[in-house]
Write a protein that holds these residues in place. Structure first.
Motif, PDB file in Angstrom:
ATOM      1  N   VAL A   1       9.031  40.338   0.137  1.00 42.92           N
ATOM      2  CA  VAL A   1       8.938  38.892  -0.074  1.00 42.92           C
ATOM      3  C   VAL A   1       7.731  38.294   0.650  1.00 42.92           C
ATOM      4  CG1 VAL A   1      10.143  36.689   0.177  1.00 42.92           C
ATOM      5  CG2 VAL A   1      11.457  38.782  -0.272  1.00 42.92           C
ATOM      6  N   LEU A   2       6.987  37.454  -0.080  1.00 42.50           N
ATOM      7  CA  LEU A   2       5.878  36.688   0.500  1.00 42.50           C
ATOM      8  C   LEU A   2       6.203  35.210   0.369  1.00 42.50           C
ATOM      9  CD1 LEU A   2       2.991  36.286   1.595  1.00 42.50           C
ATOM     10  CD2 LEU A   2       2.170  36.457  -0.756  1.00 42.50           C
ATOM     11  N   LEU A   3       6.235  34.496   1.502  1.00 40.82           N
ATOM     12  CA  LEU A   3       6.512  33.057   1.524  1.00 40.82           C
ATOM     13  C   LEU A   3       5.230  32.310   1.857  1.00 40.82           C
ATOM     14  CD1 LEU A   3       9.839  33.110   3.597  1.00 40.82           C
ATOM     15  CD2 LEU A   3       9.601  33.093   1.100  1.00 40.82           C
TER      16      LEU A   3
ATOM     17  N   LEU B   1      14.407  30.846   4.544  1.00 39.60           N
ATOM     18  CA  LEU B   1      14.108  32.072   3.806  1.00 39.60           C
ATOM     19  C   LEU B   1      13.389  33.090   4.686  1.00 39.60           C
ATOM     20  CD1 LEU B   1      12.953  30.591   0.372  1.00 39.60           C
ATOM     21  CD2 LEU B   1      15.089  31.783   0.855  1.00 39.60           C
ATOM     22  N   ALA B   2      12.518  32.601   5.563  1.00 36.38           N
ATOM     23  CA  ALA B   2      11.807  33.495   6.479  1.00 36.38           C
ATOM     24  C   ALA B   2      12.788  34.204   7.411  1.00 36.38           C
ATOM     25  CB  ALA B   2      10.775  32.709   7.287  1.00 36.38           C
ATOM     26  N   THR B   3      13.784  33.467   7.881  1.00 36.13           N
ATOM     27  CA  THR B   3      14.800  34.068   8.746  1.00 36.13           C
ATOM     28  C   THR B   3      15.648  35.066   7.968  1.00 36.13           C
ATOM     29  OG1 THR B   3      14.917  32.056  10.087  1.00 36.13           O
ATOM     30  CG2 THR B   3      16.756  33.596  10.277  1.00 36.13           C
TER      31      THR B   3
ATOM     32  N   LEU C   1       5.553  41.474   5.384  1.00 38.31           N
ATOM     33  CA  LEU C   1       6.290  40.988   4.219  1.00 38.31           C
ATOM     34  C   LEU C   1       7.788  41.020   4.501  1.00 38.31           C
ATOM     35  CD1 LEU C   1       4.443  42.789   1.282  1.00 38.31           C
ATOM     36  CD2 LEU C   1       4.242  40.398   1.943  1.00 38.31           C
ATOM     37  N   GLY C   2       8.497  40.043   3.938  1.00 37.83           N
ATOM     38  CA  GLY C   2       9.937  40.002   4.109  1.00 37.83           C
ATOM     39  C   GLY C   2      10.635  41.068   3.278  1.00 37.83           C
ATOM     40  N   VAL C   3      11.922  41.256   3.567  1.00 31.00           N
ATOM     41  CA  VAL C   3      12.724  42.249   2.845  1.00 31.00           C
ATOM     42  C   VAL C   3      13.996  41.588   2.335  1.00 31.00           C
ATOM     43  CG1 VAL C   3      13.934  44.461   2.976  1.00 31.00           C
ATOM     44  CG2 VAL C   3      11.865  44.092   4.326  1.00 31.00           C
ATOM     45  N   ALA C   4      14.256  41.723   1.049  1.00 29.29           N
ATOM     46  CA  ALA C   4      15.487  41.203   0.452  1.00 29.29           C
ATOM     47  C   ALA C   4      16.256  42.361  -0.165  1.00 29.29           C
ATOM     48  CB  ALA C   4      15.184  40.157  -0.617  1.00 29.29           C
ATOM     49  N   GLU C   5      17.545  42.378   0.076  1.00 25.97           N
ATOM     50  CA  GLU C   5      18.378  43.429  -0.503  1.00 25.97           C
ATOM     51  C   GLU C   5      18.416  43.309  -2.026  1.00 25.97           C
ATOM     52  OE1 GLU C   5      23.075  43.984  -0.481  1.00 25.97           O
ATOM     53  OE2 GLU C   5      22.197  44.565   1.443  1.00 25.97           O
TER      54      GLU C   5
END
Length: 211
Positions: free
Chosen positions: A21-23, A94-96, A119-123
């Motif tokens: 994920v990119l915010l 969302l960042a958290t 980059l973020g990680v989403a399941e």
């Protein structure tokens, strides 16, 4: 939100697991800003990417479309239509949830300087034309729990939230981050329309009940 299905032309949904994920706070204007980001995706052939920003230029959308077509990169772009303080709150939440930071176009953390490990990680991510649901990775639950505790403390103390509407928004943030329960009323003029709307909610894991 407005969703651009750049990697699934002609389709009306995007559902993937193990998404990076990119915010972005602000509008993505120039292709050069995403060069490094897309290079990561090209190297990591199985990488699925979600970009959430407050705006996308036509140049960006066209560039992503070409990368998808020519390089097989799996990308979904979601426009966050809310700006100002509420928009910043959503990006912070969302960042958290995804264990990342918010990048900007004119700030210290610029999109063009991004590193893959930031980059973020989403399941899991489920996108439809009118909504996007992001499920955070379970290994970050402790971080989310600590963040939620701080939000609850601010609500209890009434910090910066003399306005009832702001307090309600704060409670909504807590509910979304903790799988909170709320009442969802589905209005429909026929049984078939109700069934269709009900299925949309249940696709996102939201149980609904006719009354």
């Amino acid at each position: 939100v407005s969703t651009y299905f750049t990697s699934m032309k002609g389709k009306v949904s995007w559902e993937e697991e193990g998404v990076r994920v990119l915010l972005v706070s602000g509008t993505l204007e120039y292709c050069e800003e995403l060069d490094k980001f897309l290079n990561f995706a090209f190297v990591e052939k199985q990488c699925k990417l979600l970009i959430i920003a407050q705006g996308f230029s036509d140049q960006i959308i066209q560039s992503l479309g070409l990368n998808v077509a020519n390089n097989g990169i799996c990308v979904n772009c979601v426009k966050l239509n809310t700006r100002g303080e509420i928009g910043r709150d959503i990006l912070e939440d969302l960042a958290t949830l995804t264990n990342t930071v918010v990048f900007g176009t004119n700030e210290l953390r610029k999109v063009k300087d991004i590193e893959f490990n930031l980059l973020g990680v989403a399941e899991k991510v489920v996108s439809r034309p009118d909504y996007t649901v992001i499920t955070g990775d379970k290994k970050f639950e402790h971080k989310v729990a600590s963040y939620v505790s701080l939000l609850k403390e601010r609500i209890e103390k009434g910090m910066d939230y003399a306005n009832p509407m702001r307090e309600m928004k704060m409670k909504e943030r807590v509910a979304k981050l903790t799988d909170g329960v709320c009442n969802i009323y589905i209005n429909a003029i026929s049984d078939s329309e109700y069934k269709e709307l009900k299925e949309h909610f249940e696709e996102c894991g939201v149980p609904s009940k006719g009354i």
